[in-house]
Design a protein around this motif. Structure first.
Motif, PDB file in Angstrom:
ATOM      1  N   VAL A 161       0.433  -2.180   9.641  1.00  0.00           N
ATOM      2  CA  VAL A 161      -0.771  -2.513  10.398  1.00  0.00           C
ATOM      3  C   VAL A 161      -0.505  -2.374  11.901  1.00  0.00           C
ATOM      4  CG1 VAL A 161      -2.439  -4.330  10.940  1.00  0.00           C
ATOM      5  CG2 VAL A 161      -1.634  -4.021   8.587  1.00  0.00           C
ATOM      6  N   LEU A 162       0.648  -2.843  12.338  1.00  0.00           N
ATOM      7  CA  LEU A 162       1.002  -2.711  13.751  1.00  0.00           C
ATOM      8  C   LEU A 162       1.067  -1.244  14.167  1.00  0.00           C
ATOM      9  CD1 LEU A 162       3.797  -5.426  13.785  1.00  0.00           C
ATOM     10  CD2 LEU A 162       1.575  -5.617  14.917  1.00  0.00           C
ATOM     11  N   ARG A 163       1.641  -0.409  13.312  1.00  0.00           N
ATOM     12  CA  ARG A 163       1.688   1.028  13.608  1.00  0.00           C
ATOM     13  C   ARG A 163       0.286   1.628  13.646  1.00  0.00           C
ATOM     14  NH1 ARG A 163       6.741   2.115   9.487  1.00  0.00           N
ATOM     15  NH2 ARG A 163       8.436   1.940  11.027  1.00  0.00           N
ATOM     16  N   ALA A 164      -0.575   1.179  12.734  1.00  0.00           N
ATOM     17  CA  ALA A 164      -1.950   1.678  12.729  1.00  0.00           C
ATOM     18  C   ALA A 164      -2.666   1.292  14.016  1.00  0.00           C
ATOM     19  CB  ALA A 164      -2.692   1.141  11.509  1.00  0.00           C
ATOM     20  N   LEU A 165      -2.447   0.071  14.495  1.00  0.00           N
ATOM     21  CA  LEU A 165      -3.062  -0.349  15.755  1.00  0.00           C
ATOM     22  C   LEU A 165      -2.540   0.487  16.922  1.00  0.00           C
ATOM     23  CD1 LEU A 165      -3.034  -4.241  15.306  1.00  0.00           C
ATOM     24  CD2 LEU A 165      -5.022  -2.723  15.217  1.00  0.00           C
ATOM     25  N   THR A 166      -1.262   0.801  16.913  1.00  0.00           N
ATOM     26  CA  THR A 166      -0.719   1.682  17.948  1.00  0.00           C
ATOM     27  C   THR A 166      -1.378   3.047  17.887  1.00  0.00           C
ATOM     28  OG1 THR A 166       1.405   0.527  18.004  1.00  0.00           O
ATOM     29  CG2 THR A 166       1.385   2.792  18.803  1.00  0.00           C
ATOM     30  N   ASP A 167      -1.553   3.572  16.672  1.00  0.00           N
ATOM     31  CA  ASP A 167      -2.200   4.879  16.514  1.00  0.00           C
ATOM     32  C   ASP A 167      -3.657   4.851  16.969  1.00  0.00           C
ATOM     33  OD1 ASP A 167       0.137   5.889  15.467  1.00  0.00           O
ATOM     34  OD2 ASP A 167      -0.485   5.713  13.374  1.00  0.00           O
ATOM     35  N   MET A 168      -4.266   3.668  16.922  1.00  0.00           N
ATOM     36  CA  MET A 168      -5.653   3.518  17.376  1.00  0.00           C
ATOM     37  C   MET A 168      -5.745   3.345  18.885  1.00  0.00           C
ATOM     38  SD  MET A 168      -6.942   0.975  14.306  1.00  0.00           S
ATOM     39  CE  MET A 168      -8.573   0.683  14.965  1.00  0.00           C
ATOM     40  N   GLY A 169      -4.599   3.434  19.571  1.00  0.00           N
ATOM     41  CA  GLY A 169      -4.596   3.335  21.022  1.00  0.00           C
ATOM     42  C   GLY A 169      -4.411   1.931  21.548  1.00  0.00           C
ATOM     43  N   ARG A 170      -3.841   1.056  20.723  1.00  0.00           N
ATOM     44  CA  ARG A 170      -3.589  -0.335  21.123  1.00  0.00           C
ATOM     45  C   ARG A 170      -4.869  -0.982  21.655  1.00  0.00           C
ATOM     46  NH1 ARG A 170       2.024  -1.629  21.833  1.00  0.00           N
ATOM     47  NH2 ARG A 170       3.369   0.181  21.511  1.00  0.00           N
ATOM     48  N   VAL A 226     -11.221  -4.349  13.799  1.00  0.00           N
ATOM     49  CA  VAL A 226     -10.910  -4.074  15.205  1.00  0.00           C
ATOM     50  C   VAL A 226     -12.198  -3.945  16.012  1.00  0.00           C
ATOM     51  CG1 VAL A 226      -9.962  -2.348  16.784  1.00  0.00           C
ATOM     52  CG2 VAL A 226      -8.658  -3.055  14.767  1.00  0.00           C
ATOM     53  N   GLU A 227     -13.158  -3.197  15.496  1.00  0.00           N
ATOM     54  CA  GLU A 227     -14.410  -3.002  16.234  1.00  0.00           C
ATOM     55  C   GLU A 227     -15.155  -4.321  16.418  1.00  0.00           C
ATOM     56  OE1 GLU A 227     -16.455  -0.030  13.996  1.00  0.00           O
ATOM     57  OE2 GLU A 227     -15.305   1.631  14.870  1.00  0.00           O
ATOM     58  N   LYS A 263       9.332  -4.270  14.749  1.00  0.00           N
ATOM     59  CA  LYS A 263       7.948  -4.516  15.146  1.00  0.00           C
ATOM     60  C   LYS A 263       7.758  -4.586  16.656  1.00  0.00           C
ATOM     61  CE  LYS A 263       7.051  -7.305  11.007  1.00  0.00           C
ATOM     62  NZ  LYS A 263       6.898  -8.698  10.518  1.00  0.00           N
ATOM     63  N   GLN A 264       8.827  -4.851  17.407  1.00  0.00           N
ATOM     64  CA  GLN A 264       8.605  -5.168  18.813  1.00  0.00           C
ATOM     65  C   GLN A 264       8.089  -3.987  19.633  1.00  0.00           C
ATOM     66  OE1 GLN A 264      11.978  -6.656  20.987  1.00  0.00           O
ATOM     67  NE2 GLN A 264      13.375  -5.117  20.207  1.00  0.00           N
ATOM     68  N   ALA A 265       8.244  -2.764  19.117  1.00  0.00           N
ATOM     69  CA  ALA A 265       7.661  -1.613  19.804  1.00  0.00           C
ATOM     70  C   ALA A 265       6.136  -1.641  19.746  1.00  0.00           C
ATOM     71  CB  ALA A 265       8.185  -0.321  19.188  1.00  0.00           C
ATOM     72  N   HIS A 266       5.577  -2.404  18.801  1.00  0.00           N
ATOM     73  CA  HIS A 266       4.132  -2.437  18.602  1.00  0.00           C
ATOM     74  C   HIS A 266       3.525  -3.793  18.937  1.00  0.00           C
ATOM     75  CE1 HIS A 266       4.700   1.335  16.380  1.00  0.00           C
ATOM     76  NE2 HIS A 266       5.691   0.732  15.750  1.00  0.00           N
ATOM     77  N   ALA A 285     -10.303   1.756   6.656  1.00  0.00           N
ATOM     78  CA  ALA A 285     -11.669   1.543   7.141  1.00  0.00           C
ATOM     79  C   ALA A 285     -11.919   0.060   7.426  1.00  0.00           C
ATOM     80  CB  ALA A 285     -12.663   2.070   6.115  1.00  0.00           C
ATOM     81  N   HIS A 286     -11.382  -0.819   6.576  1.00  0.00           N
ATOM     82  CA  HIS A 286     -11.530  -2.257   6.801  1.00  0.00           C
ATOM     83  C   HIS A 286     -10.845  -2.665   8.098  1.00  0.00           C
ATOM     84  CE1 HIS A 286     -10.891  -6.617   5.193  1.00  0.00           C
ATOM     85  NE2 HIS A 286     -11.909  -6.543   6.030  1.00  0.00           N
ATOM     86  N   LEU A 287      -9.644  -2.168   8.334  1.00  0.00           N
ATOM     87  CA  LEU A 287      -8.946  -2.468   9.591  1.00  0.00           C
ATOM     88  C   LEU A 287      -9.767  -1.995  10.780  1.00  0.00           C
ATOM     89  CD1 LEU A 287      -6.541  -3.358  11.303  1.00  0.00           C
ATOM     90  CD2 LEU A 287      -5.462  -1.148  10.818  1.00  0.00           C
TER      91      LEU A 287
END
Length: 278
Positions: free
Chosen positions: A114-123, A83-84, A152-155, A77-79
């Motif tokens: 965190v990078l994976r979470a950002l990818t899951d959020m649609g970058r 982001v928002e 990490k480079q995929a994200h 939720a903090h992440l």
């Protein structure tokens, strides 16, 4: 010194600043709007000073890249809230290191989740940066840091190298990570023209930012910066010019650690551009 290619790197320089009380005024007074400003984060002060300064500088028309260390995020939720908030400020680039908070504030003990979470959020950001270590990380074996960059480079979209004062080490590191399949563009981390007295004062302030803390873990680097005649960014760039400017190296620009000596850094950059005919 590589002439036109080096001028291009200096023109694309990024300034790393610490979110101190006077930083906003210093940036407004001395940094052109076409220079990207990156804002560090402190495990002592948390993310709020970073986010606040990022929002204010973005409102002034700067392209700002906040550090979002994984270990400062309390939970998913903090992440999401971070982001928002950054998207509302029209931030389109973030830098995601692991960070130094020990213990972590939440479940993230490294940057990759965190990078994976950002990818899951649609970058949500157009660009996302990760850390590279030309010299050994104080806590992590070199092979692991190189392998981690590959994971990490995929994200991510670029790498920022941490401080290094040895041109040969820098150029060897670039060649090594390229051989091992790390293809992301590189921003080479270079200390600006720091003044000894100001550096000593900055380094004694606990928790002011990652760049200052990193020096405390590398005392020999601190000595090289603080010693009379011990360090000059011009010399490092002269010795590294070929390694930085060959197209095959994939160096996209310079990441200048200002240690909040912002006016001095900009004067140095402009003077060097003038000497190079820029």
């Amino acid at each position: 010194m590589g002439g036109q290619a080096l001028r291009a790197l200096l023109a694309r320089a990024r300034y790393e600043v610490l979110p101190a009380k006077a930083t906003e005024d210093k940036v407004l007074a001395h940094v052109p709007r076409d220079v990207v400003v990156t804002v560090t984060a402190s495990p002592v002060k948390g993310l709020e000073p970073t986010l606040g300064l990022t929002e204010r500088l973005a409102a002034h028309g700067y392209r700002v890249v906040p550090h979002v260390p994984a270990r400062l995020l309390r939970d998913d939720a903090h992440l999401k809230d971070v982001v928002e908030r950054l998207c509302a400020a029209q931030v389109d680039d973030v830098f995601v290191p692991a960070g130094d908070a020990d213990p972590p504030a939440g479940p993230y003990d490294g940057a990759l989740p965190v990078l994976r979470a950002l990818t899951d959020m649609g970058r949500p950001f157009a660009d996302t940066g990760i850390t590279g270590y030309p010299e050994s990380h104080p806590l992590i074996h070199d092979d692991i840091t190189v392998r981690s960059m590959g994971d990490k480079q995929a994200h991510a979209t670029y790498i920022v190298s941490n401080l290094c004062f040895d041109a040969r080490v820098l150029t060897d590191w670039i060649a090594r990570i390229r051989r091992r399949g790390v293809t992301l563009p590189l921003y080479m981390g270079v200390a600006g023209p720091v003044e000894r007295a100001k550096l000593l004062s900055m380094a004694t302030k606990i928790g002011v930012g990652e760049s200052a803390r990193f020096l405390t873990r590398h005392p020999s680097w601190f000595l090289r910066l603080a010693a009379p005649g011990g360090y000059a960014p011009d010399r490092l760039l002269a010795r590294s010019a070929k390694g930085f400017t060959e197209p095959s190296t994939g160096v996209a620009g310079l990441h200048l650690f200002t240690f909040n000596q912002i006016a001095e850094t900009e004067r140095w950059r402009r003077a060097l551009l003038d000497r190079l005919g820029g």
